[in-house]
Scaffold this active site. Structure first.
Site, short mmCIF file in Angstrom:
data_model
loop_
_atom_site.label_atom_id
_atom_site.label_comp_id
_atom_site.label_asym_id
_atom_site.label_seq_id
_atom_site.Cartn_x
_atom_site.Cartn_y
_atom_site.Cartn_z
N LYS A 65 20.19 -7.70 44.23
CA LYS A 65 20.87 -6.55 44.85
C LYS A 65 21.82 -5.87 43.87
CE LYS A 65 24.84 -6.18 47.97
NZ LYS A 65 25.75 -5.85 46.94
N ASN A 66 22.68 -6.66 43.24
CA ASN A 66 23.73 -6.06 42.43
C ASN A 66 23.19 -5.40 41.16
OD1 ASN A 66 25.62 -6.71 44.32
ND2 ASN A 66 26.45 -8.48 43.23
N CYS A 114 31.91 -3.70 51.64
CA CYS A 114 32.54 -4.83 52.32
C CYS A 114 34.05 -4.79 52.19
CB CYS A 114 32.02 -6.13 51.73
SG CYS A 114 30.38 -6.53 52.32
N ARG A 173 40.16 -3.79 46.45
CA ARG A 173 39.04 -3.26 45.66
C ARG A 173 39.34 -1.89 45.04
NH1 ARG A 173 33.42 -5.14 48.31
NH2 ARG A 173 32.91 -5.40 46.14
N PRO A 174 40.36 -1.78 44.21
CA PRO A 174 40.65 -0.50 43.55
C PRO A 174 39.58 -0.16 42.50
CG PRO A 174 42.05 -2.23 42.66
CD PRO A 174 41.25 -2.86 43.77
N GLN A 227 40.16 0.79 36.99
CA GLN A 227 39.58 0.49 35.66
C GLN A 227 38.37 1.38 35.36
OE1 GLN A 227 41.23 -1.72 33.49
NE2 GLN A 227 42.66 -1.43 35.18
N ASP A 260 30.97 -14.48 45.47
CA ASP A 260 29.99 -14.17 46.52
C ASP A 260 29.42 -15.42 47.19
OD1 ASP A 260 30.36 -11.52 46.10
OD2 ASP A 260 28.44 -11.14 45.13
N ARG A 302 22.27 -5.65 54.46
CA ARG A 302 22.60 -4.92 53.23
C ARG A 302 22.14 -5.67 51.99
NH1 ARG A 302 28.28 -4.53 52.10
NH2 ARG A 302 27.30 -4.00 50.17
C1 UD1 Z 1 30.85 -6.82 42.13
C2 UD1 Z 1 29.73 -7.24 43.03
C3 UD1 Z 1 30.25 -8.14 44.14
C4 UD1 Z 1 31.03 -9.30 43.56
C5 UD1 Z 1 32.07 -8.83 42.56
C6 UD1 Z 1 32.73 -9.97 41.81
C7 UD1 Z 1 28.24 -5.39 42.86
C8 UD1 Z 1 27.65 -4.20 43.51
N1 UD1 Z 1 29.12 -6.06 43.58
O1 UD1 Z 1 31.78 -6.07 42.91
O2 UD1 Z 1 29.13 -8.61 44.88
O3 UD1 Z 1 31.70 -9.97 44.61
O4 UD1 Z 1 31.47 -7.97 41.58
O5 UD1 Z 1 31.77 -10.75 41.16
O6 UD1 Z 1 27.89 -5.75 41.74
N2 UD1 Z 1 39.37 -4.50 40.15
C9 UD1 Z 1 40.48 -3.75 39.84
N3 UD1 Z 1 40.29 -2.48 39.39
C10 UD1 Z 1 39.04 -1.95 39.21
C11 UD1 Z 1 37.92 -2.74 39.53
C12 UD1 Z 1 38.12 -4.01 40.00
O7 UD1 Z 1 41.62 -4.19 39.96
O8 UD1 Z 1 38.93 -0.79 38.79
C13 UD1 Z 1 39.56 -5.89 40.64
C14 UD1 Z 1 39.00 -6.11 42.04
O9 UD1 Z 1 39.92 -5.76 43.04
C15 UD1 Z 1 38.71 -7.59 42.01
C16 UD1 Z 1 38.27 -7.84 40.56
O10 UD1 Z 1 38.78 -6.73 39.82
O11 UD1 Z 1 39.90 -8.31 42.24
C17 UD1 Z 1 36.80 -7.94 40.35
O12 UD1 Z 1 36.15 -6.83 40.96
P1 UD1 Z 1 34.78 -6.24 40.44
O13 UD1 Z 1 34.16 -7.21 39.46
O14 UD1 Z 1 34.99 -4.86 39.99
O15 UD1 Z 1 33.92 -6.24 41.75
P2 UD1 Z 1 32.86 -5.15 42.20
O16 UD1 Z 1 32.23 -4.53 41.00
O17 UD1 Z 1 33.44 -4.29 43.25
#
Ligand code: UD1
Length: 421
Positions: free
Chosen positions: A22-23, A117, A122-123, A126, A309, A401
């Protein structure tokens, strides 16, 4: 609304084949926009997130069709809008990849902030920081991220947190930038590597994916290609945990065992048997268990650590362990919505900030359960399969999903599960 009715207590036995990741799919489908030509994506899972992306791309003017063997052909040449509205993205967090892909291709994108979800804040700071470093002007107005660049130029970008989404999104935009981009402190997840491989197949130059420094030589002319995405690490892990939780014996086909090392290690530590093999066509993993698991401690970490996950399904499993387990959730601060549901099944779990202490009980008992997010849904299904008696699992649109043919696959393993529409 559909729900599952599960009569627990049946050992899972037999074999199951894992679907495409999926991802990886939710990033690779938008990445086709960068090719500017038609691409065929094979081994796609038939899941709701893929269907939503199909609809979004069609709405944007792309031609999307499925080949006879289930691959998706995306022709982005007729895309006629660079705007994606909230009603399109509200159910799909990964819609943010459209931002990187469109910015890289057209220099302009307007995407409503994503849904998906609810497991923490989830900001996307970055992602935005990376795009600004490439020269884009990025603003958020009335819930819409607007990115615009006359010209994107490669840059050195250090990620303050290891983010899968930001790593991939910056990679996508950087492919359209002139010169070299270096992403440091990059995520190393298998799907980051898969997206990089796809981009390279289109003619891009992405090196170092799978390590924490990724170098992208942007500005190359890209072309269409055919690409098969990797098997889903999280689906495989879910079946591994379900096999152990039901004290079953399951061969899980079409896996990449190195992607599953953290899960295998923890299941073995808990007393389950995990065997890796190669049947000459593909790798498989066999998970079996006969008795009550031993308690183990888990800390979720970026890859190659234990994936967040699978934290929720693992907690369902450890609820029935002998002894006390500690789970520390380091990635998402609010990924404990499943705890209250497990407690209603008789689990003994105490939460303290990001740590859950699980005092294992002999047996969970069936109950009406409500999924609050995708992996919470998977956790409740694992718990219900192992529990004594009947459970109903509601809000399974979350599960739709991310898991392809979940109940069919489980039924083929001997689970007593049915979907009620
Ligand atoms: C992806 C996966 C999700 C998985 C997660 C962590 C997809 C579509 N989803 O989610 O299934 O649970 O990786 O392995 O691939 N963060 C910030 N700023 C940012 C981005 C992230 O602070 O701009 C923080 C998030 O709040 C979280 C951490 O970084 O605490 C990791 O998040 P991230 O790896 O970005 O998760 P996703 O890409 O949303």
């Amino acid at each position: 609304m559909a729900h599952y009715v599960i009569n627990g207590g049946h050992r899972l036995e037999g074999s199951v084949t894992i679907s495409g990741a999926k991802n990886a799919a939710v990033a690779i489908i938008p990445a086709v926009i960068l090719a500017g030509e038609s691409c065929v994506v094979e081994n796609l899972p038939q899941i709701e997130d893929v269907r939503i992306l199909e609809q979004i791309l069609q709405h944007m003017g792309a031609n999307v069709e499925f080949t006879a063997d289930g691959a998706m052909r995306v022709d982005p040449r007729r895309i006629n809008t660079h705007t994606v509205t909230f009603d399109m993205v509200s159910r799909l967090r990964a819609s943010y990849y459209l931002l990187g892909a469109m910015l890289g291709r057209y220099g302009h994108a307007e995407i409503a902030l994503p849904g998906g979800c609810s497991i923490g804040q989830r900001p996307i700071d970055q992602h935005i920081k990376g795009m600004r470093a490439l020269g884009a002007n990025v603003v958020i107005e009335r819930g819409i991220v607007k990115a615009h660049a006359e010209k994107l130029t490669g840059a050195e970008i250090y990620l303050d947190v290891v983010s899968v989404g930001a790593t991939i999104n910056i990679m996508l935009a950087a492919v359209g930038a002139s010169g070299q981009t270096i992403i440091s402190n990059a995520a190393k997840e298998p799907h980051v590597v898969d997206v990089a491989n796809f981009l390279n197949m289109m003619g891009a130059s992405v090196k170092g994916a799978g390590t924490d420094v990724i170098r992208i030589q942007g500005g190359r002319k890209l072309h269409g290609c055919t690409y098969a995405i990797i098997p889903d690490q999280i689906e495989a892990g879910t079946f591994m945990i379900a096999a152990a939780a039901t004290r079953g014996d399951v061969v899980i086909n079409n896996v990449i065992p190195t992607h599953l090392e953290a899960i295998s290690a923890k299941l073995m530590e808990s007393g389950a048997q995990v065997i890796e093999g190669d049947d000459g066509r593909e790798f498989f993993i066999r998970v079996s268990s006969t008795g009550r698991p031993r308690a183990v401690n888990i800390k979720t970490l970026p890859y190659p650590g234990f994936p967040t996950d699978l934290q929720q399904p693992m907690m369902a499993y450890l609820s029935m362990a002998a002894g006390n387990s500690f789970i520390v959730e380091n990635i998402f601060e609010d990924r404990f919505n499943h705890v209250a549901e497990l407690q209603r099944m008789g689990a003994n779990i105490t939460l303290n900030a990001r740590t859950a202490m699980i005092e294992g009980v002999e047996q969970l008992s069936g109950a009406p359960l409500f999924a609050t997010d995708l992996r919470a849904g998977a956790a409740l299904i694992v718990a219900a399969l192992a529990a004594e008696g009947m459970s109903s699992v509601h809000n399974i649109e979350y599960v739709d999903r991310g898991y392809e043919y979940f109940e069919q696959k489980l039924r083929a393993l001997g689970a007593d599960i049915r979907r009620v529409e």
